[in-house]
Design a protein around this motif. Structure first.
Motif, PDB file in Angstrom:
ATOM      1  N   ARG A  27      30.599  81.261 126.492  1.00 49.40           N
ATOM      2  CA  ARG A  27      29.361  81.937 126.868  1.00 49.40           C
ATOM      3  C   ARG A  27      29.679  83.298 127.499  1.00 49.40           C
ATOM      4  O   ARG A  27      29.498  84.334 126.878  1.00 49.40           O
ATOM      5  N   ASP A  28      30.226  83.296 128.698  1.00 49.19           N
ATOM      6  CA  ASP A  28      30.462  84.548 129.419  1.00 49.19           C
ATOM      7  C   ASP A  28      31.542  85.395 128.758  1.00 49.19           C
ATOM      8  O   ASP A  28      31.494  86.626 128.804  1.00 49.19           O
ATOM      9  N   GLY A  29      32.515  84.728 128.119  1.00 45.93           N
ATOM     10  CA  GLY A  29      33.653  85.446 127.550  1.00 45.93           C
ATOM     11  C   GLY A  29      33.334  86.218 126.287  1.00 45.93           C
ATOM     12  O   GLY A  29      34.062  87.142 125.918  1.00 45.93           O
ATOM     13  N   CYS A 218      32.544  78.302 142.214  1.00 42.75           N
ATOM     14  CA  CYS A 218      32.706  79.755 142.295  1.00 42.75           C
ATOM     15  C   CYS A 218      32.981  80.348 140.923  1.00 42.75           C
ATOM     16  O   CYS A 218      33.676  79.745 140.100  1.00 42.75           O
ATOM     17  N   HIS A 219      32.437  81.524 140.718  1.00 48.31           N
ATOM     18  CA  HIS A 219      32.532  82.224 139.431  1.00 48.31           C
ATOM     19  C   HIS A 219      33.027  83.638 139.714  1.00 48.31           C
ATOM     20  O   HIS A 219      32.308  84.432 140.314  1.00 48.31           O
ATOM     21  N   PHE A 220      34.263  83.904 139.316  1.00 47.36           N
ATOM     22  CA  PHE A 220      34.846  85.206 139.631  1.00 47.36           C
ATOM     23  C   PHE A 220      35.171  86.011 138.379  1.00 47.36           C
ATOM     24  O   PHE A 220      35.645  85.478 137.380  1.00 47.36           O
ATOM     25  N   HIS A 221      34.914  87.312 138.504  1.00 47.83           N
ATOM     26  CA  HIS A 221      35.369  88.256 137.486  1.00 47.83           C
ATOM     27  C   HIS A 221      36.529  89.042 138.078  1.00 47.83           C
ATOM     28  O   HIS A 221      36.576  89.289 139.277  1.00 47.83           O
ATOM     29  N   ASN A 222      37.458  89.422 137.187  1.00 43.77           N
ATOM     30  CA  ASN A 222      38.645  90.126 137.675  1.00 43.77           C
ATOM     31  C   ASN A 222      38.513  91.635 137.518  1.00 43.77           C
ATOM     32  O   ASN A 222      39.491  92.339 137.313  1.00 43.77           O
ATOM     33  N   GLY A 260      37.198  90.743 132.161  1.00 41.11           N
ATOM     34  CA  GLY A 260      36.095  89.818 132.364  1.00 41.11           C
ATOM     35  C   GLY A 260      36.349  88.731 133.378  1.00 41.11           C
ATOM     36  O   GLY A 260      36.809  88.981 134.496  1.00 41.11           O
ATOM     37  N   ASN A 261      36.046  87.515 132.973  1.00 41.68           N
ATOM     38  CA  ASN A 261      36.261  86.345 133.829  1.00 41.68           C
ATOM     39  C   ASN A 261      37.745  86.237 134.175  1.00 41.68           C
ATOM     40  O   ASN A 261      38.596  86.734 133.449  1.00 41.68           O
ATOM     41  N   ILE A 262      38.052  85.561 135.275  1.00 43.47           N
ATOM     42  CA  ILE A 262      39.449  85.202 135.471  1.00 43.47           C
ATOM     43  C   ILE A 262      39.842  84.315 134.288  1.00 43.47           C
ATOM     44  O   ILE A 262      39.027  83.537 133.776  1.00 43.47           O
TER      45      ILE A 262
END
Ligand code: ZN
Length: 312
Positions: A27-29, A218-222, A260-262
């Motif tokens: 989804r997010d990726g 938790c939802h982290f972006h790098n 994007g996402n970790i």
């Protein structure tokens, strides 16, 4: 179907809780990818993640096809994914219509986003934060009746692209209000990648104190290279669930050049070395990250695919 907060407090030698990793790459990726990722490739990505041990996958989004054309094929994706006991698929839901579609498509979980600032909330989902809380409350009731696992995500919990700093008190007040609907899980999202470990520790502890019966996610972006430090700080502070996307793709609409996402493989590498058990197979994750790079036509940001694991 999931462990409650009380049941997941098994701990490793270091005293930390083994985190559950939710795979969000499908989804997010891919959400911000400029070229359309075919349904078959999304299904194959999910199949590979499940084969690598993923048991919770945020697979689709039930937003309007006009708003996010990349994710218009939610029903088609869910019709093809591998199903089985212990494998759960989540869909992002922003309104009643989205919930109808999610239930019809057979999701196990919904994830509803409430944005911490009015400006971002209006841009993202066309309502104020207060209206977002009302929408979530109504969706939580219906989704609960349908027997779905309910996650509420506080977006821009670490900073807003429009309003700047978001006071921690405001985030925790928002947590208090969304917790009233009785979610199974409350997520803090660093949507634009501006969080730091000190704030992560305070907010994770704050959520756990406000909602002791919900899992803290938790939802982290790098975006600014703090994503992994934040994830490990979250684990140390007692977060139960971490989001990660294989390959670390995804970008950020407010920082077009950013990563994007970790990445799931890079996160799992660190957790493995710390003696924490995620149930994920690092070799298969690395292979899937490389494969995703081929599908997207550019190497993924994840570093494990380049450096290899240690010990080899
Ligand atoms: Zn995200």
């Amino acid at each position: 179907m999931y462990p409650t907060a009380k049941r997941v407090t098994r701990s490793c030698a270091g005293g930390f809780v083994n985190p559950i990793v939710v795979e969000v790459a499908p989804r997010d990726g891919v959400q911000n990818e400029p070229r359309l990722v075919p349904t078959a490739a999304k299904v194959e990505l999910i199949r590979r993640c499940v084969a690598a041990g993923a048991r919770r996958v945020e697979a689709v989004s039930f937003v309007s096809a006009k708003a996010v054309p990349q994710l218009a094929d939610a029903e088609a994706v869910l019709a093809e994914v591998p199903r089985g006991p212990g494998i759960a698929y989540a869909g992002l839901v922003l309104n009643e219509r989205g919930l109808d579609r999610a239930v019809a498509a057979g999701v196990d979980e919904i994830n509803v986003v409430v944005v911490s600032t009015d400006t971002f909330s209006r841009r993202n989902q066309n309502c104020s934060t207060a209206e977002g809380i009302d929408r979530w409350t109504a969706l939580a009731r219906r989704a609960g009746e349908a027997g779905l696992w309910r996650t509420v995500t506080i977006a821009a919990a670490f900073g807003c692209p429009f309003e700047g700093e978001v006071p921690e008190d405001r985030v925790l007040e928002l947590v208090r209000r969304v917790a009233a609907a009785g979610p199974e899980e409350i997520a803090l999202a660093d949507t634009i990648g501006v969080g730091t470990p000190d704030r992560v520790r305070r907010l994770v502890a704050g959520v756990a104190a406000i909602a002791p019966n919900a899992l803290v996610r938790c939802h982290f972006h790098n975006t600014r290279n703090t994503g992994y430090a934040n994830a490990l700080a979250a684990v140390e502070a007692g977060a139960h669930v971490l989001d990660a996307g294989v390959g670390g793709t995804g970008g950020c609409p407010f920082a077009p050049a950013a990563t994007g996402n970790i990445a799931t493989e890079d996160l799992v590498y660190a957790l493995d070395r710390m003696g924490l058990d995620t149930g994920l197979d690092l070799d298969r994750l690395i292979e899937t990250g490389r494969w995703l790079g081929e599908v997207l036509g550019t190497p993924v940001p994840a570093l494990l695919g380049r450096a290899g694991k240690f010990p080899a």
